[in-house]
Write a protein that holds these residues in place. Structure first.
Motif, PDB file in Angstrom:
ATOM      1  N   GLY A  45      57.467  38.671  22.618  1.00 38.00           N
ATOM      2  CA  GLY A  45      58.071  37.804  23.750  1.00 38.00           C
ATOM      3  C   GLY A  45      58.221  38.434  25.111  1.00 38.00           C
ATOM      4  O   GLY A  45      58.446  37.762  25.896  1.00 38.00           O
ATOM      5  N   SER A  46      57.875  39.900  24.994  1.00 39.22           N
ATOM      6  CA  SER A  46      58.117  40.347  26.283  1.00 39.22           C
ATOM      7  C   SER A  46      56.684  40.277  27.345  1.00 39.22           C
ATOM      8  O   SER A  46      56.952  40.552  28.787  1.00 39.22           O
ATOM      9  N   GLY A  47      55.758  39.663  26.847  1.00 36.14           N
ATOM     10  CA  GLY A  47      54.588  39.307  27.743  1.00 36.14           C
ATOM     11  C   GLY A  47      53.257  40.318  27.556  1.00 36.14           C
ATOM     12  O   GLY A  47      52.325  39.996  28.171  1.00 36.14           O
ATOM     13  N   LYS A  48      53.390  41.202  26.489  1.00 35.50           N
ATOM     14  CA  LYS A  48      52.487  42.205  26.262  1.00 35.50           C
ATOM     15  C   LYS A  48      51.068  41.580  25.881  1.00 35.50           C
ATOM     16  O   LYS A  48      50.135  41.735  26.293  1.00 35.50           O
ATOM     17  N   THR A  49      51.126  40.746  24.864  1.00 33.02           N
ATOM     18  CA  THR A  49      49.949  39.969  24.392  1.00 33.02           C
ATOM     19  C   THR A  49      49.410  38.792  25.422  1.00 33.02           C
ATOM     20  O   THR A  49      48.132  38.750  25.608  1.00 33.02           O
ATOM     21  N   THR A  50      50.162  38.229  26.077  1.00 30.84           N
ATOM     22  CA  THR A  50      49.783  37.441  27.334  1.00 30.84           C
ATOM     23  C   THR A  50      49.007  38.118  28.312  1.00 30.84           C
ATOM     24  O   THR A  50      48.041  37.755  28.753  1.00 30.84           O
ATOM     25  N   LEU A  51      49.465  39.343  28.562  1.00 32.19           N
ATOM     26  CA  LEU A  51      48.849  40.175  29.642  1.00 32.19           C
ATOM     27  C   LEU A  51      47.483  40.726  29.096  1.00 32.19           C
ATOM     28  O   LEU A  51      46.323  40.840  30.032  1.00 32.19           O
ATOM     29  N   GLN A  52      47.321  41.037  27.870  1.00 35.33           N
ATOM     30  CA  GLN A  52      46.171  41.221  27.357  1.00 35.33           C
ATOM     31  C   GLN A  52      45.234  40.212  27.064  1.00 35.33           C
ATOM     32  O   GLN A  52      44.010  40.325  27.398  1.00 35.33           O
ATOM     33  N   LEU A  53      45.556  38.941  26.991  1.00 36.92           N
ATOM     34  CA  LEU A  53      44.720  37.984  26.996  1.00 36.92           C
ATOM     35  C   LEU A  53      44.160  37.365  28.467  1.00 36.92           C
ATOM     36  O   LEU A  53      43.196  36.867  28.498  1.00 36.92           O
ATOM     37  N   CYS A  54      44.859  37.878  29.392  1.00 35.16           N
ATOM     38  CA  CYS A  54      44.387  37.683  30.700  1.00 35.16           C
ATOM     39  C   CYS A  54      43.327  38.829  31.061  1.00 35.16           C
ATOM     40  O   CYS A  54      42.531  38.361  31.700  1.00 35.16           O
ATOM     41  N   ILE A  55      43.435  39.928  30.450  1.00 33.49           N
ATOM     42  CA  ILE A  55      42.438  41.017  30.769  1.00 33.49           C
ATOM     43  C   ILE A  55      40.873  40.666  30.181  1.00 33.49           C
ATOM     44  O   ILE A  55      39.994  41.079  31.082  1.00 33.49           O
ATOM     45  N   ASN A  56      40.871  39.893  29.078  1.00 35.16           N
ATOM     46  CA  ASN A  56      39.594  39.502  28.631  1.00 35.16           C
ATOM     47  C   ASN A  56      39.147  37.943  28.963  1.00 35.16           C
ATOM     48  O   ASN A  56      38.285  37.548  28.249  1.00 35.16           O
ATOM     49  N   ALA A  57      39.891  37.269  29.732  1.00 33.64           N
ATOM     50  CA  ALA A  57      39.636  36.106  30.064  1.00 33.64           C
ATOM     51  C   ALA A  57      39.943  35.068  29.212  1.00 33.64           C
ATOM     52  O   ALA A  57      39.528  33.833  29.210  1.00 33.64           O
ATOM     53  N   VAL A  58      40.599  35.340  28.137  1.00 36.29           N
ATOM     54  CA  VAL A  58      41.040  34.247  27.037  1.00 36.29           C
ATOM     55  C   VAL A  58      42.014  33.341  28.025  1.00 36.29           C
ATOM     56  O   VAL A  58      41.979  31.940  27.722  1.00 36.29           O
ATOM     57  N   ILE A  59      42.742  33.896  28.820  1.00 37.06           N
ATOM     58  CA  ILE A  59      43.388  33.144  29.642  1.00 37.06           C
ATOM     59  C   ILE A  59      42.571  33.471  31.178  1.00 37.06           C
ATOM     60  O   ILE A  59      42.580  34.636  31.487  1.00 37.06           O
ATOM     61  N   PRO A  60      42.102  32.383  31.789  1.00 37.78           N
ATOM     62  CA  PRO A  60      42.633  31.143  31.808  1.00 37.78           C
ATOM     63  C   PRO A  60      41.609  30.101  31.011  1.00 37.78           C
ATOM     64  O   PRO A  60      41.747  29.009  31.113  1.00 37.78           O
ATOM     65  N   HIS A  61      40.576  30.694  30.431  1.00 37.58           N
ATOM     66  CA  HIS A  61      39.582  29.739  30.058  1.00 37.58           C
ATOM     67  C   HIS A  61      39.612  29.289  28.714  1.00 37.58           C
ATOM     68  O   HIS A  61      38.990  28.087  28.436  1.00 37.58           O
ATOM     69  N   MET A  62      40.492  29.630  27.814  1.00 37.78           N
ATOM     70  CA  MET A  62      40.601  29.215  26.277  1.00 37.78           C
ATOM     71  C   MET A  62      42.026  28.823  26.040  1.00 37.78           C
ATOM     72  O   MET A  62      42.323  28.153  25.041  1.00 37.78           O
ATOM     73  N   ILE A  63      42.934  29.216  26.939  1.00 28.12           N
ATOM     74  CA  ILE A  63      44.507  28.791  26.635  1.00 28.12           C
ATOM     75  C   ILE A  63      44.603  28.056  28.091  1.00 28.12           C
ATOM     76  O   ILE A  63      44.762  28.786  29.137  1.00 28.12           O
ATOM     77  N   MET A  64      45.288  26.941  27.749  1.00 32.94           N
ATOM     78  CA  MET A  64      45.847  26.124  28.965  1.00 32.94           C
ATOM     79  C   MET A  64      47.184  26.625  29.402  1.00 32.94           C
ATOM     80  O   MET A  64      48.073  26.945  28.771  1.00 32.94           O
ATOM     81  N   GLY A  65      47.273  26.556  30.741  1.00 31.64           N
ATOM     82  CA  GLY A  65      48.405  26.929  31.335  1.00 31.64           C
ATOM     83  C   GLY A  65      48.178  27.041  32.975  1.00 31.64           C
ATOM     84  O   GLY A  65      47.196  26.638  33.603  1.00 31.64           O
ATOM     85  N   ASP A  66      49.192  27.343  33.559  1.00 32.30           N
ATOM     86  CA  ASP A  66      48.970  27.369  35.041  1.00 32.30           C
ATOM     87  C   ASP A  66      49.056  29.040  35.499  1.00 32.30           C
ATOM     88  O   ASP A  66      50.070  29.866  35.080  1.00 32.30           O
ATOM     89  N   MET A  67      47.962  29.259  35.750  1.00 34.46           N
ATOM     90  CA  MET A  67      47.893  30.918  36.350  1.00 34.46           C
ATOM     91  C   MET A  67      47.716  31.158  37.805  1.00 34.46           C
ATOM     92  O   MET A  67      47.116  30.490  38.496  1.00 34.46           O
TER      93      MET A  67
END
Length: 291
Positions: A45-67
């Motif tokens: 829950g510290s943000g590690k996985t979310t940060l990694q998903l941003c690196i390969n563009a899963v965020i913002p293209h495949m996961i909804m949210g405000d970036m």
């Protein structure tokens, strides 16, 4: 690395999942350079996985949210390029290898990504043999992925990522679902890729002793923020900060810390992080030699 251009640059990155009240990432600013081995540490829950998903563009293209802010990989803005394009630069290995495996054979598993890139069939076999050799799975091309051990499955996931010829290998707690032997196999492959092929490795892990030995940079996250960023020695010497974040340090570092306070050793708050370093620095305190 003054003057060198980063392979990955993150500027003012904040991300909030759709429906969430608080951001998963808060104002992240990072530069990572080619050939670095970077360890991401932090509680769940510290943000590690979310940060990694941003690196390969899963965020913002495949996961909804405000970036807000930007993530740039090899001059490519991830907000403008889909994940399939970033896969040529960023290879990703998740914590559970079975989630990434879907084909009937090891060779077919690797070929799947190559097919998506439009690689000709006659060009696939040399690539498949090469990446299986790199991860120590030569001769297992006809084997079912589900007949492999956990460590072998994770190494197959690494091979599938390597077949895409990425420059960055992102690994999200890759040893959390494998046995001790499998852990060593995965860590050895990642270290080999970084050392011999100069591949940039970004690994989220809880095995602090291993990260102290292999990583040249440690990034610590807590509640979506980067709270420490430096060499293993610099980061693991911040015992008070790490304790507040619920993280432990390598056992040798904790021992050195106690010796400094209980035996009046004077290391100016800079502690050893590996067993070899600890022996060299601690042995003289007990009248031993460090050679």
């Amino acid at each position: 690395m003054s003057g060198e251009k980063p392979i990955l640059e993150i500027k003012d990155l904040t991300f909030t999942y759709a429906g969430a009240e608080t951001p998963a990432l808060k104002n992240i600013n990072l530069q990572i350079f080619e050939g670095e081995y970077v360890a991401l540490l932090g509680l769940n829950g510290s943000g590690k996985t979310t940060l990694q998903l941003c690196i390969n563009a899963v965020i913002p293209h495949m996961i909804m949210g405000d970036m807000e802010g930007s993530v740039t990989v090899q001059d490519l803005d991830t907000a403008e390029y889909p994940t399939r394009e970033l896969a040529k630069i960023v290879g990703v290995v998740f914590d559970n290898p079975e989630f990434q495996l879907s084909q009937m054979s090891v060779a077919e598993e690797i070929a799947l990504g190559l097919e998506n890139l439009g690689v000709a069939v006659d060009e696939m076999n040399p690539i498949i043999h090469e990446v299986l050799d790199i991860v120590g799975l030569s001769g297992l091309g006809d084997r079912s992925p589900f007949e492999l051990s956990g460590g072998q499955q994770q190494r197959l996931s690494i091979a599938a990522a390597l077949a895409m010829r990425p420059q960055i290998l992102v690994m999200d707690e890759p040893t959390s679902n494998v046995d001790p032997i499998g852990k060593e196999e995965v860590f050895a492959v990642a270290a080999k890729l970084n050392r011999e092929r100069k591949m940039t490795v970004i690994m989220a892990e809880h095995e602090v002793e291993v990260m102290a030995a292999y990583a040249n940079r440690i990034i610590v996250m807590d509640h979506g923020e980067v709270i420490l960023n430096g060499t293993p020695t610099e980061v693991f010497s911040q015992l008070d900060v790490l304790e507040k974040a619920g993280l432990r340090v390598p056992q040798v570092t904790e021992m050195a810390y106690r010796l400094e306070h209980e035996r009046s050793a004077h290391w100016n708050g800079v502690y050893p992080v590996t067993t070899e370093e600890a022996f060299q620095r601690i042995a003289p305190l007990f009248g031993g030699k460090n050679d």
